[in-house]
Design a protein around this motif. Structure first.
Motif, PDB file in Angstrom:
ATOM      1  N   TYR A 163     -23.188  -9.407 -26.533  1.00  0.00           N
ATOM      2  CA  TYR A 163     -22.153  -8.902 -27.694  1.00  0.00           C
ATOM      3  C   TYR A 163     -22.677  -7.580 -28.346  1.00  0.00           C
ATOM      4  CZ  TYR A 163     -18.743  -8.630 -31.228  1.00  0.00           C
ATOM      5  OH  TYR A 163     -17.769  -8.094 -32.146  1.00  0.00           O
ATOM      6  N   CYS A 177     -20.238  -5.237 -26.856  1.00  0.00           N
ATOM      7  CA  CYS A 177     -18.916  -5.367 -27.234  1.00  0.00           C
ATOM      8  C   CYS A 177     -18.744  -4.812 -28.746  1.00  0.00           C
ATOM      9  CB  CYS A 177     -18.594  -7.002 -27.519  1.00  0.00           C
ATOM     10  SG  CYS A 177     -18.932  -7.815 -26.079  1.00  0.00           S
ATOM     11  N   GLY A 196     -16.008  -5.248 -20.221  1.00  0.00           N
ATOM     12  CA  GLY A 196     -16.639  -4.547 -21.592  1.00  0.00           C
ATOM     13  C   GLY A 196     -17.060  -2.935 -21.335  1.00  0.00           C
ATOM     14  N   HIS A 256     -15.913  -3.980 -31.086  1.00  0.00           N
ATOM     15  CA  HIS A 256     -15.235  -5.240 -32.089  1.00  0.00           C
ATOM     16  C   HIS A 256     -15.993  -5.364 -33.209  1.00  0.00           C
ATOM     17  CE1 HIS A 256     -12.453  -6.657 -29.073  1.00  0.00           C
ATOM     18  NE2 HIS A 256     -13.098  -6.391 -28.285  1.00  0.00           N
TER      19      HIS A 256
END
Length: 120
Positions: A39, A43, A96, A47
């Protein structure tokens, strides 16, 4: 593969500093990443650290009717193949934008997002 710019400084004659920029590839080795590290690497730029989205049109992972409202299989497929969210001016690229992500890495990041950004 994503690239990071790394500044390398060397001392030239007369003590003047010379700075060169080199592009250094960053690769996630399949199966070695945790959900959190995946993440953070792949990401968070869109995000955000809190999952709410940092760019206009990026879906809020914390919203009750957001991306995490779908079953794991759907979410995993969307991450793996890329997805255009309704109302968003841009699509999320496959994996991603990180082709080095394995299916296991994607499953781990889904698990992490469900834990970290529980649907409110």
């Amino acid at each position: 593969m994503r690239a990071t710019k790394l500044a390398l400084a060397t001392l030239g004659l007369g003590g003047a500093a010379v700075v060169a920029l080199a592009t250094v590839p960053r690769v996630v080795v399949a199966g070695t990443a945790t959900g959190e590290s995946t993440y953070q690497f792949s990401c968070v730029a869109c995000h955000g650290a809190d999952g709410a989205g940092v760019l206009p049109g990026v879906p809020d992972l914390t919203a009750k009717d957001g991306p995490l409202a779908v079953p794991d299989e759907v979410l995993i497929k969307r991450i793996a193949e890329g997805f255009q969210s309704p109302g968003s001016p841009m699509a999320m690229p496959p994996r991603g934008g990180n082709p080095g992500l394995s299916d296991e890495d994607i499953k781990a990041v889904v698990h992490y997002m469900r834990q970290e950004f529980s649907i409110r």
